[in-house]
Design an enzyme around this catalytic site. Sequence first.
Site, PDB file in Angstrom:
ATOM      1  N   CYS A   1      70.867 -40.848  33.246  1.00 17.17           N
ATOM      2  CA  CYS A   1      70.340 -39.987  32.173  1.00 17.17           C
ATOM      3  C   CYS A   1      71.444 -39.251  31.417  1.00 17.17           C
ATOM      4  O   CYS A   1      71.240 -38.803  30.291  1.00 17.17           O
ATOM      5  CB  CYS A   1      69.356 -38.978  32.754  1.00 17.17           C
ATOM      6  SG  CYS A   1      68.066 -39.778  33.694  1.00 17.17           S
TER       7      CYS A   1
ATOM      8  N   HIS B   1      67.886 -33.005  28.215  1.00 16.86           N
ATOM      9  CA  HIS B   1      67.362 -34.285  28.708  1.00 16.86           C
ATOM     10  C   HIS B   1      65.867 -34.119  28.987  1.00 16.86           C
ATOM     11  O   HIS B   1      65.437 -33.114  29.539  1.00 16.86           O
ATOM     12  CB  HIS B   1      68.109 -34.687  29.982  1.00 16.86           C
ATOM     13  CG  HIS B   1      67.491 -35.851  30.683  1.00 16.86           C
ATOM     14  ND1 HIS B   1      67.129 -37.007  30.013  1.00 16.86           N
ATOM     15  CD2 HIS B   1      67.151 -36.052  31.988  1.00 16.86           C
ATOM     16  CE1 HIS B   1      66.602 -37.859  30.878  1.00 16.86           C
ATOM     17  NE2 HIS B   1      66.603 -37.293  32.074  1.00 16.86           N
TER      18      HIS B   1
ATOM     19  N   ASN C   1      60.360 -39.887  30.504  1.00  9.99           N
ATOM     20  CA  ASN C   1      61.813 -39.846  30.725  1.00  9.99           C
ATOM     21  C   ASN C   1      62.389 -41.220  30.383  1.00  9.99           C
ATOM     22  O   ASN C   1      62.103 -42.201  31.062  1.00  9.99           O
ATOM     23  CB  ASN C   1      62.062 -39.491  32.200  1.00  9.99           C
ATOM     24  CG  ASN C   1      63.538 -39.430  32.551  1.00  9.99           C
ATOM     25  OD1 ASN C   1      64.396 -39.838  31.776  1.00  9.99           O
ATOM     26  ND2 ASN C   1      63.833 -38.920  33.736  1.00  9.99           N
TER      27      ASN C   1
HETATM   28  O1  UT7 Z   1      66.058 -37.958  34.888  1.00  4.75           O
HETATM   29  C1  UT7 Z   1      66.774 -37.748  36.054  1.00  4.75           C
HETATM   30  C2  UT7 Z   1      66.415 -36.533  36.734  1.00  4.75           C
HETATM   31  N1  UT7 Z   1      65.068 -36.601  37.234  1.00  4.75           N
HETATM   32  C3  UT7 Z   1      64.397 -35.518  37.382  1.00  4.75           C
HETATM   33  O2  UT7 Z   1      64.889 -34.480  37.042  1.00  4.75           O
HETATM   34  C4  UT7 Z   1      63.046 -35.592  38.039  1.00  4.75           C
HETATM   35  C5  UT7 Z   1      62.878 -34.395  38.897  1.00  4.75           C
HETATM   36  N2  UT7 Z   1      61.644 -34.338  39.644  1.00  4.75           N
HETATM   37  C6  UT7 Z   1      60.428 -34.108  39.124  1.00  4.75           C
HETATM   38  O3  UT7 Z   1      60.237 -34.141  37.929  1.00  4.75           O
HETATM   39  C7  UT7 Z   1      59.328 -33.724  40.066  1.00  4.75           C
HETATM   40  O4  UT7 Z   1      59.877 -33.501  41.346  1.00  4.75           O
HETATM   41  C8  UT7 Z   1      58.184 -34.769  40.196  1.00  4.75           C
HETATM   42  C9  UT7 Z   1      57.347 -34.777  38.929  1.00  4.75           C
HETATM   43  C10 UT7 Z   1      58.750 -36.139  40.454  1.00  4.75           C
HETATM   44  C11 UT7 Z   1      57.257 -34.391  41.343  1.00  4.75           C
HETATM   45  O5  UT7 Z   1      56.742 -33.067  41.172  1.00  4.75           O
HETATM   46  P1  UT7 Z   1      56.815 -32.005  42.360  1.00  4.75           P
HETATM   47  O6  UT7 Z   1      56.145 -30.801  41.863  1.00  4.75           O
HETATM   48  O7  UT7 Z   1      58.248 -31.904  42.789  1.00  4.75           O
HETATM   49  O8  UT7 Z   1      55.913 -32.679  43.455  1.00  4.75           O
HETATM   50  P2  UT7 Z   1      56.280 -33.102  44.959  1.00  4.75           P
HETATM   51  O9  UT7 Z   1      57.184 -34.288  44.952  1.00  4.75           O
HETATM   52  O10 UT7 Z   1      56.710 -31.891  45.716  1.00  4.75           O
HETATM   53  O11 UT7 Z   1      54.868 -33.545  45.485  1.00  4.75           O
HETATM   54  C12 UT7 Z   1      53.773 -32.625  45.590  1.00  4.75           C
HETATM   55  C13 UT7 Z   1      52.516 -33.404  45.982  1.00  4.75           C
HETATM   56  C14 UT7 Z   1      52.728 -34.348  47.162  1.00  4.75           C
HETATM   57  O12 UT7 Z   1      51.560 -34.334  47.948  1.00  4.75           O
HETATM   58  P3  UT7 Z   1      51.489 -33.435  49.285  1.00  4.75           P
HETATM   59  O13 UT7 Z   1      52.604 -33.924  50.160  1.00  4.75           O
HETATM   60  O14 UT7 Z   1      51.667 -32.034  48.828  1.00  4.75           O
HETATM   61  O15 UT7 Z   1      50.112 -33.736  49.809  1.00  4.75           O
HETATM   62  C15 UT7 Z   1      52.861 -35.706  46.524  1.00  4.75           C
HETATM   63  O16 UT7 Z   1      52.471 -36.761  47.356  1.00  4.75           O
HETATM   64  O17 UT7 Z   1      52.095 -34.234  44.893  1.00  4.75           O
HETATM   65  C16 UT7 Z   1      51.899 -35.577  45.342  1.00  4.75           C
HETATM   66  N3  UT7 Z   1      52.192 -36.495  44.260  1.00  4.75           N
HETATM   67  C17 UT7 Z   1      51.267 -36.874  43.363  1.00  4.75           C
HETATM   68  N4  UT7 Z   1      49.959 -36.592  43.234  1.00  4.75           N
HETATM   69  C18 UT7 Z   1      49.291 -37.137  42.189  1.00  4.75           C
HETATM   70  C19 UT7 Z   1      53.387 -37.069  43.937  1.00  4.75           C
HETATM   71  N5  UT7 Z   1      53.243 -37.832  42.851  1.00  4.75           N
HETATM   72  C20 UT7 Z   1      51.938 -37.733  42.472  1.00  4.75           C
HETATM   73  C21 UT7 Z   1      51.194 -38.284  41.412  1.00  4.75           C
HETATM   74  N6  UT7 Z   1      49.891 -37.967  41.302  1.00  4.75           N
HETATM   75  N7  UT7 Z   1      51.736 -39.107  40.500  1.00  4.75           N
END
Ligand code: UT7
Length: 332
Positions: A113, A254, A284
Amino acid sequence: MYAKFHSIGAYVPSKVLSNADLEKMVDTSDEWILKRTGISERRIASKDENTSDMATKASKLAIKRAGLETSDIDLVVCATVTPDYFNMPATACIVSDKLGIKNVQAFDIASACSGFVYALSIAKAFVESGMKKHVLIIGAEKFSSIVDYTDRTTCILFGDGAGAAVISATDNKEEAFIDIHASADGSYADFLVTPAPGSVNPLSQKVLDEGLNFVQMKGNETFKLAVKTLTKDVKDILAKNGILAEDIPHFVPHQANYRIIKAVGDSLKMTKEQVVVTVGKYGNTSAASIPMAINDIWESGRLKKGELMLLDTFGGGLTWASALLPFAGESK
Ligand code: UT7
């Protein structure tokens, strides 16, 4: 000799992949995606539309808007982690050929990125040293080619597209780049990785069976580090150059996640008008995200000649970079 940001162009594929479409593919919801990322839809290239095709379309616009001919370009740098071919020829060579640019140095860089801002720093160095006059830099990704559309943690985030800019020599300091910071820390390499194909995991049945050719991301860890690093990076570059956040009309971060953009913008006490947000409609797009966002504000008439831009990015490697520069092209 100074370097100036001479023009911008971008291309987005016509096919839209909406949150409603993703609801039918994986266990997710429009509400979750919007709340956690700010993304409503993203664009997906067609099967026969390659990274070089999108890059070529964006480049043609950038060259035309700089008032130049393809024969004026003396270096082509393409930032991509989804090249036409792993590992040769470079997508920059294919784009050069499609543009009819002959006998000119062309190479790719793989800084995920951060690729476009890394490419800016390369162009700046080539131009300021007097080696090149008009450098075409591209950020282009067919990210859908490395996304596993059964993995809800990644497939909701990424999209395809391309952006390009011409960086030209100038002796007018007023229109020159002010500063660029670019950095990396390979100890976080496993935060964002496509394990194959490569010399660690050459293509094999095991690679295909285990889906090692798809992007893997430690989302939550990446998120936290992104907010921390980006905030420090923009504050540092502003302080070093004696510029206040309130004097930046266009902060172009970004476009990975609206929550990251908002956190960094808020830490700088920026208004909504200052912060450029396109993640909602494109997702993204990795190296293409910043030039696509700059193109958006240029095409809408928001970005005018001479106005200051603050760019800020973070991605696989891990890599990060920021840049402070005026837009030195013509207003739309
Ligand atoms: O471009 C390069 C740099 N990239 C980034 O900067 C990306 C950075 N990361 C993010 O944008 C976020 O971490 C995500 C959008 C990928 C995830 O959001 P989050 O708030 O960090 O969620 P999490 O990974 O902590 O997951 C929370 C919950 C989990 O369930 P439990 O364990 O709490 O039951 C996941 O399994 O959300 C669940 N989950 C989803 N639920 C519905 C993860 N993906 C999804 C989904 N739909 N697509």
